[in-house]
Design an enzyme around this catalytic site. Structure first.
Site, PDB file in Angstrom:
ATOM      1  N   ASP A 206     -78.210  46.936 -10.901  1.00  0.00           N
ATOM      2  CA  ASP A 206     -79.447  46.451 -11.518  1.00  0.00           C
ATOM      3  C   ASP A 206     -79.687  47.197 -12.817  1.00  0.00           C
ATOM      4  OD1 ASP A 206     -80.294  48.999 -10.862  1.00  0.00           O
ATOM      5  OD2 ASP A 206     -82.005  48.378  -9.660  1.00  0.00           O
ATOM      6  N   ASP A 208     -82.730  49.517 -14.439  1.00  0.00           N
ATOM      7  CA  ASP A 208     -83.999  50.202 -14.163  1.00  0.00           C
ATOM      8  C   ASP A 208     -84.622  50.602 -15.484  1.00  0.00           C
ATOM      9  OD1 ASP A 208     -83.548  50.584 -11.127  1.00  0.00           O
ATOM     10  OD2 ASP A 208     -81.748  51.477 -11.987  1.00  0.00           O
ATOM     11  N   ASP A 365     -85.541  46.326 -12.356  1.00  0.00           N
ATOM     12  CA  ASP A 365     -86.702  47.086 -11.887  1.00  0.00           C
ATOM     13  C   ASP A 365     -87.480  47.574 -13.099  1.00  0.00           C
ATOM     14  OD1 ASP A 365     -85.844  46.808  -9.259  1.00  0.00           O
ATOM     15  OD2 ASP A 365     -84.988  48.824  -9.125  1.00  0.00           O
TER      16      ASP A 365
HETATM   17  P1  8DG Z   1     -77.015  51.304  -9.569  1.00  0.00           P
HETATM   18  O1  8DG Z   1     -78.258  50.515  -9.787  1.00  0.00           O
HETATM   19  O2  8DG Z   1     -76.252  51.571 -10.804  1.00  0.00           O
HETATM   20  O3  8DG Z   1     -76.172  50.725  -8.486  1.00  0.00           O
HETATM   21  O4  8DG Z   1     -77.444  52.768  -9.051  1.00  0.00           O
HETATM   22  P2  8DG Z   1     -78.815  53.521  -9.342  1.00  0.00           P
HETATM   23  O5  8DG Z   1     -79.433  53.041 -10.610  1.00  0.00           O
HETATM   24  O6  8DG Z   1     -78.562  54.965  -9.219  1.00  0.00           O
HETATM   25  O7  8DG Z   1     -79.697  53.115  -8.075  1.00  0.00           O
HETATM   26  P3  8DG Z   1     -81.119  52.381  -7.945  1.00  0.00           P
HETATM   27  O8  8DG Z   1     -81.174  51.883  -6.546  1.00  0.00           O
HETATM   28  O9  8DG Z   1     -81.308  51.372  -9.024  1.00  0.00           O
HETATM   29  O10 8DG Z   1     -82.214  53.530  -8.053  1.00  0.00           O
HETATM   30  C1  8DG Z   1     -82.460  54.277  -9.227  1.00  0.00           C
HETATM   31  C2  8DG Z   1     -83.222  55.544  -8.892  1.00  0.00           C
HETATM   32  O11 8DG Z   1     -84.587  55.306  -8.648  1.00  0.00           O
HETATM   33  C3  8DG Z   1     -82.709  56.225  -7.629  1.00  0.00           C
HETATM   34  O12 8DG Z   1     -82.264  57.514  -7.966  1.00  0.00           O
HETATM   35  C4  8DG Z   1     -83.902  56.352  -6.720  1.00  0.00           C
HETATM   36  C5  8DG Z   1     -85.063  56.242  -7.679  1.00  0.00           C
HETATM   37  N1  8DG Z   1     -86.346  55.792  -7.118  1.00  0.00           N
HETATM   38  C6  8DG Z   1     -87.533  56.493  -7.264  1.00  0.00           C
HETATM   39  N2  8DG Z   1     -88.538  55.833  -6.650  1.00  0.00           N
HETATM   40  C7  8DG Z   1     -87.999  54.695  -6.133  1.00  0.00           C
HETATM   41  C8  8DG Z   1     -88.572  53.630  -5.393  1.00  0.00           C
HETATM   42  O13 8DG Z   1     -89.771  53.601  -5.107  1.00  0.00           O
HETATM   43  N3  8DG Z   1     -87.704  52.626  -5.036  1.00  0.00           N
HETATM   44  C9  8DG Z   1     -86.373  52.664  -5.389  1.00  0.00           C
HETATM   45  N4  8DG Z   1     -85.571  51.652  -5.033  1.00  0.00           N
HETATM   46  N5  8DG Z   1     -85.815  53.668  -6.083  1.00  0.00           N
HETATM   47  C10 8DG Z   1     -86.617  54.679  -6.443  1.00  0.00           C
HETATM   48  O14 8DG Z   1     -87.619  57.563  -7.855  1.00  0.00           O
HETATM   49 MN    MN Z   2     -80.083  51.037 -10.801  1.00  0.00          MN
HETATM   50 MN    MN Z   3     -83.115  50.016  -9.086  1.00  0.00          MN
END
Ligand code: 8DG
Ligand code: MN
Ligand code: MN
Length: 441
Positions: A206, A208, A365
């Site tokens: 995704d 972020d 996100d």
């Molecule tokens: P990817 O998307 O590249 O596969 O990996 P990522 O970017 O490391 O994972 P992510 O699932 O998109 O999450 C990004 C970061 O956000 C992860 O370190 C956890 C953090 N995070 C928070 N709060 C929250 C929350 O409320 N929900 C989620 N899903 N993640 C959160 O700090």
């Molecule tokens: Mn991510």
């Molecule tokens: Mn995410």
């Protein structure tokens, strides 16, 4: 003996937040095996397994920080966080090149669980039920499962799109669209790609994006207006706006914010947007100004340097892409609507996915933080998840402090510790600064 044995005994700091952990390292052979054990324990998903999963991950994380390839068991002597089970696995890989337990774990059940839990909105409980019904493919789930959860409906329909990794160009394209709209609504807004891309990953599941504004309170109401504008541009497929549930007590007492939990209380939108297929393929685009390549990336405390190419971060500057025209695909959709229904009714996600279209669905996100929490939010949303677990455990055990994406609270002095930069977050915890690309635990 080999050329590395002279480096031993090697002392690595106990916590991952005291070490650099880069994407590129010397021990993938071992860490991949340990992370299959971790994944398997996570998918089984009961209380005992979840602590085993974390133990495998911690061991893997130690091996990722080693400044040399592991060649003998004696090199593990002074390392913490590597238990007996992990040692057996490592030894077998050293001797045979592979581990039988790890090979056997990757059976039919495991493969199906991985496929199903990769669907947006599907967790291990639902995936298990599907397997019990005898399902083994996405198609069976698409045809047989009716969900009241919007994430699952869209996740199933757009499974192929969403399982195609998002690349850096696409992430920056999305950032640029969001930035343009957000700056129109709120001049002076601060907007940053976080997550895996900020840690130097070239692909992700995704995008972020974290937003704030330096004037206290200016960020209130931003997200709803931003989403309205994105909706008007026709690029939103689906999503859910979560209101902020934050209050100051949450700095001290909140089970959701424990070292384990990663959830926070920011206002956020989790959803799916569409972007043109071509935005990652157009050779005419010049991306040379879009990356800030960090010239050297050195493992802190170990003296090991890693190839530059693993150490780029997503740009913090806006790019100048031509706005891409989605009118054509919108036409296609309205045509399909008329043919199908003869009305203005929505067509289903599945029908939409099957259209001949020039766009691809991407998970996004969007998170909004008040400025006084922003640098803690930045650390939290940069991750990775294991880095967050580790640094939160470190804060609790070593400092008697509570760290979350909302702030840092000293439980002994009963006060919050503000931060005006990411470096200050680390200073407040008496930690050497760890760069985002060194947080790939
Ligand atoms: P990817 O998307 O590249 O596969 O990996 P990522 O970017 O490391 O994972 P992510 O699932 O998109 O999450 C990004 C970061 O956000 C992860 O370190 C956890 C953090 N995070 C928070 N709060 C929250 C929350 O409320 N929900 C989620 N899903 N993640 C959160 O700090
Ligand atoms: Mn991510
Ligand atoms: Mn995410």
């Amino acid at each position: 003996g080999n050329e590395n044995s002279g480096r031993n005994p090697l002392i690595l700091p106990e916590y991952a937040c005291q070490r650099a952990t880069c994407l590129k390292h010397f021990n993938h052979k071992f860490t991949k095996a340990l992370e299959i054990l971790q994944k398997h324990a996570e998918l089984r998903d009961n209380e005992r397994d979840s602590s085993r999963a974390l133990a495998f991950r911690r061991a893997s994380c130690v091996l990722k920080s080693l400044p040399f390839p592991l060649t003998s068991m004696s090199q593990l002597k002074n390392l913490t966080n590597i238990g007996d089970h992990c040692k057996r696995v490592i030894q077998e890989i050293l001797e045979d090149g592979e581990c039988r337990e790890v090979n056997e774990l990757q059976d039919d059940w495991f493969q199906k669980m991985v496929v199903f839990t990769n669907i947006f909105g599907i967790g291990s409980a639902t995936a298990k039920k599907w397997i019990e019904k005898g399902w083994s493919t996405i198609k069976e789930a698409q045809e047989g499962y009716i969900s009241s959860d919007w994430r699952v409906r869209w996740g199933l329909a757009f499974h192929t799109d969403l399982n195609t990794p998002v690349n850096l160009q696409e992430a920056q394209y999305i950032q640029q669209i969001v930035r343009k709209e957000a700056e129109t609504i709120l001049p002076g807004i601060i907007l940053q790609i976080t997550g895996g891309f900020r840690r130097g990953k070239e692909e992700g599941h995704d995008v972020d994006i974290l937003m704030t504004h330096p004037e206290e309170g200016k960020e209130v109401g931003l997200l709803a207006r931003l989403l309205q504008r994105l909706q008007n541009k026709g690029i939103i497929l689906c999503g859910n706006l979560e209101k902020s549930t934050y209050s100051d007590e949450m700095l001290t007492l909140d089970s959701k914010l424990s070292a384990k939990g990663q959830l926070d209380h920011f206002e956020k939108w989790l959803g799916i947007i569409k972007i043109p297929h071509s935005c990652s393929e157009n050779p005419a685009m010049d991306y040379s100004g879009s990356l800030s390549i960090i010239s050297s990336c050195v493992h802190k405390g170990t003296g090991c340097s890693v190839d530059n190419s693993t150490c780029c971060t997503a740009s913090e500057q806006p790019l100048n892409y031509q706005p891409l025209n989605l009118d054509e695909s919108l036409d296609l959709e309205s045509k399909a609507k008329k043919q199908k229904l003869g009305t203005e009714n929505e067509i289903s996600p599945m029908e939409l996915a099957k259209l001949d279209r020039n766009w691809i669905a991407r998970r996004v996100d969007l998170i909004v933080s008040p400025y006084d929490q922003y640098f803690y939010a930045l650390v939290g949303w940069t991750g990775n998840k294991q880095f967050n677990r580790d640094i939160r455990t470190y804060a609790q055990r070593e400092l008697g402090m509570k760290l979350s994406s909302h702030g840092l609270y000293d439980l002994n002095k009963n006060c919050a510790l503000p931060a005006r930069s990411e470096k200050e977050v680390f200073q407040n915890m008496k930690l050497q600064y760890i760069e985002p690309w060194e947080r790939n635990c």
